[in-house]
Design a protein around this motif. Structure first.
Motif, PDB file in Angstrom:
ATOM      1  N   ALA A 152      -4.651 -11.799   7.498  1.00  0.00           N
ATOM      2  CA  ALA A 152      -5.801 -11.025   7.025  1.00  0.00           C
ATOM      3  C   ALA A 152      -5.506 -10.368   5.676  1.00  0.00           C
ATOM      4  CB  ALA A 152      -6.171  -9.961   8.057  1.00  0.00           C
ATOM      5  N   VAL A 153      -4.291  -9.874   5.513  1.00  0.00           N
ATOM      6  CA  VAL A 153      -3.906  -9.288   4.222  1.00  0.00           C
ATOM      7  C   VAL A 153      -3.951 -10.357   3.133  1.00  0.00           C
ATOM      8  CG1 VAL A 153      -2.035  -8.197   2.929  1.00  0.00           C
ATOM      9  CG2 VAL A 153      -2.523  -7.466   5.271  1.00  0.00           C
ATOM     10  N   HIS A 154      -3.493 -11.550   3.466  1.00  0.00           N
ATOM     11  CA  HIS A 154      -3.540 -12.663   2.509  1.00  0.00           C
ATOM     12  C   HIS A 154      -4.982 -12.961   2.098  1.00  0.00           C
ATOM     13  CE1 HIS A 154      -2.466 -16.342   0.457  1.00  0.00           C
ATOM     14  NE2 HIS A 154      -3.204 -17.068   1.276  1.00  0.00           N
ATOM     15  N   TYR A 155      -5.900 -12.934   3.073  1.00  0.00           N
ATOM     16  CA  TYR A 155      -7.316 -13.149   2.761  1.00  0.00           C
ATOM     17  C   TYR A 155      -7.831 -12.071   1.802  1.00  0.00           C
ATOM     18  CZ  TYR A 155      -7.521 -16.357   6.797  1.00  0.00           C
ATOM     19  OH  TYR A 155      -7.316 -17.379   7.674  1.00  0.00           O
ATOM     20  N   ALA A 156      -7.446 -10.832   2.057  1.00  0.00           N
ATOM     21  CA  ALA A 156      -7.887  -9.728   1.199  1.00  0.00           C
ATOM     22  C   ALA A 156      -7.354  -9.909  -0.222  1.00  0.00           C
ATOM     23  CB  ALA A 156      -7.428  -8.394   1.781  1.00  0.00           C
ATOM     24  N   GLN A 157      -6.118 -10.373  -0.335  1.00  0.00           N
ATOM     25  CA  GLN A 157      -5.537 -10.605  -1.656  1.00  0.00           C
ATOM     26  C   GLN A 157      -6.263 -11.735  -2.380  1.00  0.00           C
ATOM     27  OE1 GLN A 157      -1.567 -11.178  -0.151  1.00  0.00           O
ATOM     28  NE2 GLN A 157      -0.868  -9.154  -0.831  1.00  0.00           N
ATOM     29  N   GLN A 158      -6.657 -12.759  -1.640  1.00  0.00           N
ATOM     30  CA  GLN A 158      -7.389 -13.881  -2.234  1.00  0.00           C
ATOM     31  C   GLN A 158      -8.754 -13.456  -2.764  1.00  0.00           C
ATOM     32  OE1 GLN A 158      -7.375 -16.779   1.017  1.00  0.00           O
ATOM     33  NE2 GLN A 158      -6.131 -18.152  -0.233  1.00  0.00           N
ATOM     34  N   ALA A 159      -9.338 -12.455  -2.147  1.00  0.00           N
ATOM     35  CA  ALA A 159     -10.686 -12.024  -2.525  1.00  0.00           C
ATOM     36  C   ALA A 159     -10.713 -11.273  -3.850  1.00  0.00           C
ATOM     37  CB  ALA A 159     -11.281 -11.152  -1.418  1.00  0.00           C
ATOM     38  N   ARG A 160      -9.546 -10.963  -4.402  1.00  0.00           N
ATOM     39  CA  ARG A 160      -9.440 -10.302  -5.711  1.00  0.00           C
ATOM     40  C   ARG A 160     -10.242  -9.001  -5.757  1.00  0.00           C
ATOM     41  NH1 ARG A 160      -6.718 -13.483  -9.107  1.00  0.00           N
ATOM     42  NH2 ARG A 160      -6.606 -15.724  -8.679  1.00  0.00           N
ATOM     43  N   LEU A 161      -9.994  -8.176  -4.768  1.00  0.00           N
ATOM     44  CA  LEU A 161     -10.629  -6.872  -4.706  1.00  0.00           C
ATOM     45  C   LEU A 161      -9.955  -5.908  -5.678  1.00  0.00           C
ATOM     46  CD1 LEU A 161     -10.538  -6.909  -0.853  1.00  0.00           C
ATOM     47  CD2 LEU A 161     -12.679  -6.873  -2.138  1.00  0.00           C
ATOM     48  N   ARG A 162     -10.627  -4.819  -5.983  1.00  0.00           N
ATOM     49  CA  ARG A 162     -10.020  -3.799  -6.842  1.00  0.00           C
ATOM     50  C   ARG A 162      -8.804  -3.186  -6.156  1.00  0.00           C
ATOM     51  NH1 ARG A 162     -13.707   1.266  -8.261  1.00  0.00           N
ATOM     52  NH2 ARG A 162     -15.038  -0.391  -9.088  1.00  0.00           N
ATOM     53  N   SER A 163      -8.898  -3.007  -4.833  1.00  0.00           N
ATOM     54  CA  SER A 163      -7.805  -2.389  -4.083  1.00  0.00           C
ATOM     55  C   SER A 163      -7.939  -2.753  -2.615  1.00  0.00           C
ATOM     56  CB  SER A 163      -7.846  -0.860  -4.249  1.00  0.00           C
ATOM     57  OG  SER A 163      -6.804  -0.241  -3.521  1.00  0.00           O
ATOM     58  N   PHE A 164      -6.851  -2.630  -1.873  1.00  0.00           N
ATOM     59  CA  PHE A 164      -6.966  -2.707  -0.419  1.00  0.00           C
ATOM     60  C   PHE A 164      -5.948  -1.773   0.214  1.00  0.00           C
ATOM     61  CE2 PHE A 164      -3.787  -5.996  -1.178  1.00  0.00           C
ATOM     62  CZ  PHE A 164      -2.932  -5.920  -0.081  1.00  0.00           C
ATOM     63  N   ASN A 165      -6.341  -1.264   1.366  1.00  0.00           N
ATOM     64  CA  ASN A 165      -5.536  -0.298   2.106  1.00  0.00           C
ATOM     65  C   ASN A 165      -5.087  -0.902   3.428  1.00  0.00           C
ATOM     66  OD1 ASN A 165      -4.639   2.438   3.137  1.00  0.00           O
ATOM     67  ND2 ASN A 165      -6.290   2.007   4.586  1.00  0.00           N
ATOM     68  N   LEU A 166      -3.884  -0.543   3.839  1.00  0.00           N
ATOM     69  CA  LEU A 166      -3.415  -0.864   5.184  1.00  0.00           C
ATOM     70  C   LEU A 166      -3.293   0.429   5.975  1.00  0.00           C
ATOM     71  CD1 LEU A 166      -0.574  -3.505   4.578  1.00  0.00           C
ATOM     72  CD2 LEU A 166      -3.041  -3.857   4.812  1.00  0.00           C
ATOM     73  N   ASP A 167      -3.924   0.459   7.149  1.00  0.00           N
ATOM     74  CA  ASP A 167      -3.737   1.557   8.099  1.00  0.00           C
ATOM     75  C   ASP A 167      -2.551   1.218   8.987  1.00  0.00           C
ATOM     76  OD1 ASP A 167      -5.747   3.218   7.323  1.00  0.00           O
ATOM     77  OD2 ASP A 167      -7.094   2.781   8.979  1.00  0.00           O
ATOM     78  N   LEU A 168      -1.590   2.118   9.043  1.00  0.00           N
ATOM     79  CA  LEU A 168      -0.393   1.901   9.851  1.00  0.00           C
ATOM     80  C   LEU A 168      -0.088   3.189  10.609  1.00  0.00           C
ATOM     81  CD1 LEU A 168       1.588  -0.581  10.016  1.00  0.00           C
ATOM     82  CD2 LEU A 168       3.123   0.738   8.561  1.00  0.00           C
ATOM     83  N   MET A 169       0.237   3.059  11.885  1.00  0.00           N
ATOM     84  CA  MET A 169       0.557   4.230  12.693  1.00  0.00           C
ATOM     85  C   MET A 169       2.049   4.265  13.016  1.00  0.00           C
ATOM     86  SD  MET A 169      -2.572   4.921  15.341  1.00  0.00           S
ATOM     87  CE  MET A 169      -2.468   3.405  16.253  1.00  0.00           C
TER      88      MET A 169
END
Length: 381
Positions: A152-169
């Protein structure tokens, strides 16, 4: 005198595939087909009603940010998000630099859908990873595994967004220090521009509240935080809020507006909003929580004015989440109160070594962060 602060919009989409045992958000497990088009129609009617009823507050302010949260907004088709954003932009102007965030669950991620969200106008994705350990994900009731999370992170990177966040607990059931740091190292290796790293807490009325899992003790939690914070700092992430870390220039603008006591419209089931009026009122309001009531057109659930006596606590409860200094002018402009109103409390906080004061700012100390609840209680009416 009150100054109208920046304006944002929160949109709540309440459905998810299944309810996680730790989750106390307003979310509803999907049963059959989601009434996607019907809900979109109600969201727009809800916004239209707010724009009419609160026009004295909104005036000509453009939206600085939009956050689509849930639930799992990524259950909605990209075409639906595109339609929603296009309709909203016809109703209220967008800032040229608007940040538009959509929350996504790795278990609902598809490459084409992420690209579709980007084409719809979404420029930031917030991904609910929570852990990269499959056994921990199962205990948390997540529908994805570690492999799917990374995909899913790879997909987000492919989408060339301005930014992306990961929620981690961290502080997960039976989690060791080594496991918590391994989660963090795997997240850092994916090079997100923003990381929300927060401790699992047991909230009332959740499955974990009824059947508490074994959690790390306080000493282990402190070691996790201390060493995890060091890892993040060494990797170039700056902590700017209690649980938020970002590469330089990539802080979440929507959340910053919350914490800086900005204004935000709110639409959707259970959404909460805050608006400032030139007449001196500051209003908080919420929307009907359950989709059935909401989709009967019963949008607004309750609203109340923030009394002047309560504004110092409200302001600092938000502002002291941030590590940045608090400008004194923000307090005066966004609460409508003079500094004299809080001078005794400020002096008390400095005597307790919770705050440092300069001519223009207040800065919460490390000691103040450790005793944040005590500090905030000093501003209660």
């Amino acid at each position: 005198m009150l100054t109208l602060p920046p304006l944002s919009l929160y949109i709540h989409i309440p459905w998810c595939v299944q309810k996680c045992p730790y989750c106390d958000f307003n979310s509803h497990a999907q049963k059959g087909e989601i009434p996607e088009q019907q809900y979109l129609s109600h969201l727009l009617k809800d916004l239209q009603a707010d724009l009419q009823d609160f026009s004295a507050s909104i005036q000509q302010r453009p939206l600085q940010s939009i956050f689509i949260g849930g639930g799992t907004p990524s259950l909605f088709q990209a075409e639906s998000i595109a339609y929603l954003l296009a309709q909203i932009q016809q109703m209220i102007p967008f800032s040229p630099q608007i940040e538009i965030t959509l929350e996504a669950n790795p278990g609902t991620a598809e490459a084409s859908r992420f690209i579709g969200y980007q084409q719809a106008g979404v420029n930031r994705i917030s991904m609910g990873i929570q852990s990269f350990a499959d056994d921990k994900l199962q205990k948390l009731g997540r529908i994805h595994n570690s492999r799917e999370a990374k995909q899913a992170v790879h997909y987000a990177q492919q989408a060339r967004l301005r930014s992306f966040n990961l929620d981690l607990m961290h502080g997960l059931p039976d989690q060791t220090l080594e496991q918590a740091l391994d989660d963090l190292q795997q997240a850092i290796a994916l090079n997100p521009l923003h990381l929300s790293w927060y401790q699992l807490t047991i909230e009332p009325n959740t499955m974990f509240a009824y059947r508490p899992p074994p959690l790390p003790d306080d000493d282990e939690l402190w070691a996790i935080f201390e060493q995890g914070h060091q890892l993040l700092s060494q990797a170039g992430y700056q902590q700017y809020e209690t649980s938020a870390y970002a590469k330089a220039g990539y802080q979440c603008q929507h959340n910053l507006n919350y914490w800086r006591f900005g204004d935000y419209l709110a639409i959707g089931c259970g959404a909460h909003g805050k608006l400032t009026f030139p007449t001196g009122e500051i209003l908080r309001y919420s929307k009907t929580k359950h989709p059935k009531g909401y989709m009967r057109g019963e949008y607004r659930y309750e609203q109340k004015n923030i009394a002047e006596i309560d504004r110092p606590f409200e302001f600092f409860m938000n502002r002291f989440r941030l590590l940045e200094p608090t400008p004194k002018t923000d307090f005066e402009q966004f609460t409508g109160l003079s500094l004299n109103k809080i001078q005794p409390q400020i002096q008390w906080a400095m005597d307790q070594q919770y705050l440092i004061e300069t001519a223009s700012h207040w800065q919460i100390t490390t000691h103040g962060k450790l005793f944040l609840n005590d500090l905030l209680e000093g501003f209660l009416a």
